[in-house]
Design an enzyme around this catalytic site. Structure first.
Site, mmCIF file in Angstrom:
data_model
loop_
_atom_site.group_PDB
_atom_site.id
_atom_site.type_symbol
_atom_site.label_atom_id
_atom_site.label_comp_id
_atom_site.label_asym_id
_atom_site.label_seq_id
_atom_site.Cartn_x
_atom_site.Cartn_y
_atom_site.Cartn_z
ATOM 1 N N ARG A 50 0.825 -1.224 0.000
ATOM 2 C CA ARG A 50 0.000 0.000 0.000
ATOM 3 C C ARG A 50 0.853 1.266 0.000
ATOM 4 O O ARG A 50 1.877 1.324 0.702
ATOM 5 C CB ARG A 50 -0.941 0.002 1.196
ATOM 6 C CG ARG A 50 -0.263 -0.174 2.519
ATOM 7 C CD ARG A 50 -1.261 -0.369 3.649
ATOM 8 N NE ARG A 50 -0.666 -1.081 4.763
ATOM 9 C CZ ARG A 50 -1.353 -1.672 5.725
ATOM 10 N NH1 ARG A 50 -2.661 -1.649 5.721
ATOM 11 N NH2 ARG A 50 -0.746 -2.302 6.707
ATOM 12 N N GLU A 61 -3.077 5.871 4.627
ATOM 13 C CA GLU A 61 -2.774 4.833 3.640
ATOM 14 C C GLU A 61 -3.915 4.622 2.661
ATOM 15 O O GLU A 61 -5.078 4.851 2.999
ATOM 16 C CB GLU A 61 -2.571 3.481 4.363
ATOM 17 C CG GLU A 61 -1.501 3.507 5.420
ATOM 18 C CD GLU A 61 -1.441 2.221 6.236
ATOM 19 O OE1 GLU A 61 -2.502 1.628 6.515
ATOM 20 O OE2 GLU A 61 -0.324 1.822 6.586
ATOM 21 N N THR A 89 -8.019 5.145 16.803
ATOM 22 C CA THR A 89 -6.700 4.853 16.230
ATOM 23 C C THR A 89 -6.824 4.572 14.736
ATOM 24 O O THR A 89 -6.016 5.045 13.937
ATOM 25 C CB THR A 89 -6.079 3.624 16.942
ATOM 26 O OG1 THR A 89 -5.901 3.959 18.318
ATOM 27 C CG2 THR A 89 -4.745 3.224 16.339
ATOM 28 N N THR A 207 -2.273 -4.659 19.780
ATOM 29 C CA THR A 207 -1.983 -3.422 20.502
ATOM 30 C C THR A 207 -1.655 -2.307 19.504
ATOM 31 O O THR A 207 -1.416 -2.564 18.325
ATOM 32 C CB THR A 207 -0.774 -3.604 21.437
ATOM 33 O OG1 THR A 207 0.401 -3.822 20.647
ATOM 34 C CG2 THR A 207 -0.964 -4.769 22.380
ATOM 35 N N ASP A 233 2.100 -3.204 12.154
ATOM 36 C CA ASP A 233 1.677 -3.075 10.765
ATOM 37 C C ASP A 233 2.233 -1.842 10.067
ATOM 38 O O ASP A 233 1.657 -1.347 9.108
ATOM 39 C CB ASP A 233 0.133 -3.086 10.683
ATOM 40 C CG ASP A 233 -0.511 -1.989 11.522
ATOM 41 O OD1 ASP A 233 0.231 -1.224 12.159
ATOM 42 O OD2 ASP A 233 -1.743 -1.899 11.532
ATOM 43 N N LYS A 237 6.829 -0.038 13.825
ATOM 44 C CA LYS A 237 5.700 -0.351 14.728
ATOM 45 C C LYS A 237 5.472 -1.863 14.722
ATOM 46 O O LYS A 237 4.809 -2.404 13.839
ATOM 47 C CB LYS A 237 4.447 0.387 14.242
ATOM 48 C CG LYS A 237 3.161 0.096 14.999
ATOM 49 C CD LYS A 237 2.081 1.082 14.568
ATOM 50 C CE LYS A 237 0.718 0.786 15.169
ATOM 51 N NZ LYS A 237 -0.027 -0.244 14.428
ATOM 52 N N VAL A 299 -0.467 -7.794 8.593
ATOM 53 C CA VAL A 299 -0.439 -6.319 8.534
ATOM 54 C C VAL A 299 -1.715 -5.779 7.899
ATOM 55 O O VAL A 299 -1.969 -4.578 7.922
ATOM 56 C CB VAL A 299 0.785 -5.790 7.737
ATOM 57 C CG1 VAL A 299 2.082 -6.147 8.433
ATOM 58 C CG2 VAL A 299 0.789 -6.295 6.303
ATOM 59 N N LYS A 335 -20.061 13.160 -24.749
ATOM 60 C CA LYS A 335 -18.923 14.055 -24.974
ATOM 61 C C LYS A 335 -19.235 15.476 -24.530
ATOM 62 O O LYS A 335 -18.405 16.377 -24.653
ATOM 63 C CB LYS A 335 -18.548 14.048 -26.454
ATOM 64 C CG LYS A 335 -18.068 12.685 -26.906
ATOM 65 C CD LYS A 335 -17.404 12.736 -28.240
ATOM 66 C CE LYS A 335 -16.868 11.352 -28.579
ATOM 67 N NZ LYS A 335 -16.254 11.321 -29.888
#
Ligand code: NAD
Length: 342
Positions: A50, A61, A89, A207, A233, A237, A299, A335
């Site tokens: 990603r 992301e 989060t 976590t 992930d 981290k 992940v 168009k």
């Protein structure tokens, strides 16, 4: 060709009432065959790690993937600092589009869908990798994802007892309260990670902390355990003492992405891992000894978002979920876009 003059919008209000009506456990169970079928069609998808935008406090992301029929995009973030600002989060929103015409078919909330697809992916992986008679799990990290993991493992995999721990005791109490409706699930509140891991079959770590954390250390790992590692992930981290990765066989989603973001970012380039697609394609659990240790270094991969969007789009059509909204021009002369604003 489907009618693409309007697209479906499923907002948080409608999605949450639908999930409440159907039940999280039923959606997790229903999603697993979609995940398996898409993971078995691995070669038919265009896949890439990603694209990410990192800042000091988090990551923004895009998760992108397509095959001959559909293309899906999820916008998602990861900001472990957010709960201290009364924000989540992880939040997400998704787009599901037609490949033949390029037209979008659905836009929807994906914060709840991410929790459901992550739990379903964890359960699916454990079905193939963990000991068949697994009954007891540790659940470390008791925030937003935790109920979904617990419910998935209890209702779909047959876990009967869960040891829970979080450095935030209020999060653990919230989890225990939210799980209290499952009368046949035993939930034990633990005072630390080591206590939570003692004697369990599966350890789930979910976590959030923006650092190389060592939630699990080697001394906590017992023979036969399956580790379902969800919270590491991002570059910088992770959740495991990297030495643990030498104790068992490591399975990942898209290897190229996991080498950047997963627990295996600590490992040399030639460290051996297996992409989970190769296991799912065999249609049977791995051949393992009861003493073997297995590690799912998750992940999150775009194919999982694709699978849940594909499922929700089918449900939306069958059950008339979502509002039809106009987002793309409908023109007599394709168009003459200017004619719309003349
Ligand atoms: P959250 O912030 O709601 O919960 C995280 C919890 O972890 C918090 O309650 C926090 O107190 C706890 N925690 C932090 N450090 C800890 C420690 N040392 N020991 C025990 N607990 C600790 O976040 P969430 O939405 O539940 O997401 C959890 C993690 O999962 C995040 O890191 C997120 O990026 C990741 N995630 C991964 C996937 C995937 O597909 N692999 C999908 C979604 C989320």
């Amino acid at each position: 060709m489907t009618d693409l003059k309007t697209l479906k919008l499923i907002d948080l209000e409608e999605m949450s009432s639908y999930i409440k009506k159907v039940g999280v456990e039923n959606l997790i169970e229903k999603l697993i065959p979609y995940l398996e079928s898409d993971y078995r069609d691995w070669e038919k998808f265009t896949k890439m790690p990603r694209p990410t935008h990192h800042s000091e406090v988090g990551v923004n992301e895009l998760m992108l993937i397509g095959n001959r029929e559909n293309y899906s995009v999820k916008y998602v973030n990861g900001h472990p600092i957010n709960p201290s600002r009364n924000l989540l989060t992880v939040i997400g929103m998704g787009l599901f589009a037609d490949v033949e015409t390029g037209y979008p078919k659905m836009i929807c909330e994906m914060t709840l869908l991410t929790a459901i697809r992550t739990a379903a992916t964890s359960v699916m992986a454990a079905k193939y990798l963990a000991r068949a008679n697994s009954k007891k799990m540790a659940l470390i990290g008791n925030g937003c994802q935790s109920e979904f993991q617990a419910i998935g493992f209890h209702k779909v995999l047959g876990i009967e007892e869960i040891n829970v721990f979080d450095i935030d005791e209020a999060a653990t109490d919230k989890l225990i309260d939210n799980l209290s409706r499952f009368k046949d699930l035993k939930v034990n509140k633990c005072t630390g990670v080591a206590e939570a891991c003692e004697g369990v079959d599966i350890v789930t770590t979910v976590t959030a902390d923006k650092k190389f954390a060592t939630i699990l250390t080697k001394n906590m790992i017992e023979e036969g355990m399956h580790l379902n590692c969800v919270g590491g992930d991002c570059p910088g981290k992770t959740e495991l003492d990297s030495q643990i990765l030498y104790m068992g066989d490591v399975y990942v989603e898209l290897e190229e992405q996991s080498r950047i973001e997963g627990e295996i970012q600590h490992m040399p380039d030639d460290f051996e891992v297996t992409e989970i697609t190769n296991v799912i394609k065999t249609k049977k659990p791995i051949d393992r000894k009861d003493s073997d240790i297995t590690i799912f270094d998750s992940v999150g991969f775009a194919i999982e978002d694709y699978s849940i969007l594909r499922m929700i789009y089918e449900i939306a059509k069958e059950e008339d979920l979502g509002k039809e909204i106009s987002m793309v021009p409908v023109l007599d002369d394709p168009k003459n876009l200017y004619g719309l604003i003349k």
